[in-house]
Design an enzyme around this catalytic site. Sequence first.
Site, PDB file in Angstrom:
ATOM      1  CG  ASP A  29      -2.439   0.078   1.111  1.00  0.00           C
ATOM      2  OD1 ASP A  29      -2.434   1.176  -0.046  1.00  0.00           O
ATOM      3  OD2 ASP A  29      -3.161  -0.074   1.228  1.00  0.00           O
ATOM      4  CD  GLU A  49       0.449   4.703  -7.879  1.00  0.00           C
ATOM      5  OE1 GLU A  49      -0.163   4.325  -7.887  1.00  0.00           O
ATOM      6  OE2 GLU A  49       0.984   5.606  -7.142  1.00  0.00           O
ATOM      7  CD1 TRP A  50      -4.627   2.859  -3.225  1.00  0.00           C
ATOM      8  CD2 TRP A  50      -3.515   5.474  -2.320  1.00  0.00           C
ATOM      9  NE1 TRP A  50      -4.544   3.041  -1.768  1.00  0.00           N
ATOM     10  CE2 TRP A  50      -3.604   4.453  -1.612  1.00  0.00           C
ATOM     11  CE3 TRP A  50      -2.823   6.334  -2.385  1.00  0.00           C
ATOM     12  CZ2 TRP A  50      -3.181   4.605  -0.367  1.00  0.00           C
ATOM     13  CZ3 TRP A  50      -2.433   6.652  -1.605  1.00  0.00           C
ATOM     14  CH2 TRP A  50      -2.410   5.460  -0.089  1.00  0.00           C
ATOM     15  N   GLY A  51      -3.151   4.251  -7.886  1.00  0.00           N
ATOM     16  CA  GLY A  51      -2.762   5.206  -9.599  1.00  0.00           C
ATOM     17  C   GLY A  51      -1.875   6.560  -9.364  1.00  0.00           C
ATOM     18  CG  ASP A 101      -9.493   1.797  -1.037  1.00  0.00           C
ATOM     19  OD1 ASP A 101      -8.265   1.771  -1.642  1.00  0.00           O
ATOM     20  OD2 ASP A 101      -9.160   1.643  -0.171  1.00  0.00           O
TER      21      ASP A 101
HETATM   22  C1  GLA Z   1      -5.808   1.304   1.610  1.00  0.00           C
HETATM   23  C2  GLA Z   1      -6.143   0.137  -0.062  1.00  0.00           C
HETATM   24  C3  GLA Z   1      -6.813  -1.230   0.640  1.00  0.00           C
HETATM   25  C4  GLA Z   1      -7.056  -1.748   2.362  1.00  0.00           C
HETATM   26  C5  GLA Z   1      -6.800  -0.581   3.093  1.00  0.00           C
HETATM   27  C6  GLA Z   1      -6.529  -1.288   4.216  1.00  0.00           C
HETATM   28  O1  GLA Z   1      -6.901   2.112   1.586  1.00  0.00           O
HETATM   29  O2  GLA Z   1      -5.693   0.560  -0.514  1.00  0.00           O
HETATM   30  O3  GLA Z   1      -7.142  -1.853  -0.660  1.00  0.00           O
HETATM   31  O4  GLA Z   1      -5.912  -2.393   1.633  1.00  0.00           O
HETATM   32  O5  GLA Z   1      -5.948   0.768   2.737  1.00  0.00           O
HETATM   33  O6  GLA Z   1      -6.047  -0.494   5.544  1.00  0.00           O
END
Ligand code: GLA
Length: 398
Positions: free
Chosen positions: A154, A188-190, A210
Amino acid sequence: MRHFTFLLAMLTGVAFFYTLPCRAQKFEGLAATPPMGWNSWNKFACDGVNETVLRETADAMAANGMQQAGYQYIVIDDCWQVGRDSAGNIVIDASKFPHGIKALADYIHSKGLKFGIYTCAGTKTCAGRPASLGYEFQDARQYAAWGVDYLKEDWCNTLPKQNAESSYTLMRDALYKAGRPIVFSLCEWGSNKPWHWATNVGHLWRSCGDIGNNWSYQEASDGGVYGGSVISNLDLQRGLEQYAGPGHWNDPDMLEVGNGVLTADEERSHFTLWCMLAAPLMAGNDLRTMSPATKAILTNREAIAIDQDPLGKQGYVAGYNNDLEVFVKPLQGGDTAVCLFNRGDETKKLDFSWNEYKIGPGHAIRDIWKGQSQGNTSTPYRGELAKHSVILLRLSRR
Ligand code: GLA
């Protein structure tokens, strides 16, 4: 001297002091098709995860047809870790995992399944647990010793100038050095556009924020859309198809199928669209108690075959008209998957002209969810599409 360099690296951001070995690489061939499995986060989050859930999930996956359908990774997400000992080794939360991680990995392996774990590139995980910054090589050795097959890393609590590419490359090299083949999932969500740099770093990378257990669009307080629902995560994949391929996949996040909010049509659409995107298929529901309807979606072999097609093409939006969206995914051997998707809130009449999509007349049509042949492409495709639903077709010349 080593201590001094280490301290300096911690203070100024590990990324800047890390020089790439000249033969840096990741394990190849591990994710030739998008990884399939289950992850604890969407259903169990932090408080609900423990070794009983993981073991029973492995039992369920081995017994309910999912393993046979191709699912193999069982991944613990955040909240398995509580601290570090005086030697810097990560300490497991013994209240949740009283038999430790190695025993859990062994159990999952005994079912013929694979085991995954979670960490974070920052100082703490997103749930505030200890993370891997400064401990990459030590943690990677530990994962290998436990028998980890899949690592999700993450991006919470990173240092102000921490560089994503360098950080993930560091963990990639640590995994490589530890010697056990481990699928590496970047999360890293893009934010740093990993599709531009992560092909040789990870096997999959999150391409948006997410997902939430919601169908519709989720706008953030600043007016941006970073994820948060099936539709917003779907839309954030547009244009990324050119970056996906065998061994390196865009990841629109884990599935919400079976988590009790989406309607039956929405669950089928969510799953189908993820298959069209060649997305990793990580179930996120309680496999122990799911309904037969949810299981039928998650285990539909013909839909999964489209996701897992060895050509590894991510489907793309080929057309859009009045809430009807058309996705096309080229498949190995000249077949084509076509998904007709009604995003709107009204039932739509379909009069779908193949010519418009440069699809000639000679293709046989198979409707995947009906499990039936549906004529061929010499005449327009006519029918009805309920709101939020899909028709998934496989066209072939044979
Ligand atoms: C982030 C990630 C999620 C999950 C949470 C856990 O938000 O994007 O997919 O792994 O952390 O805390």
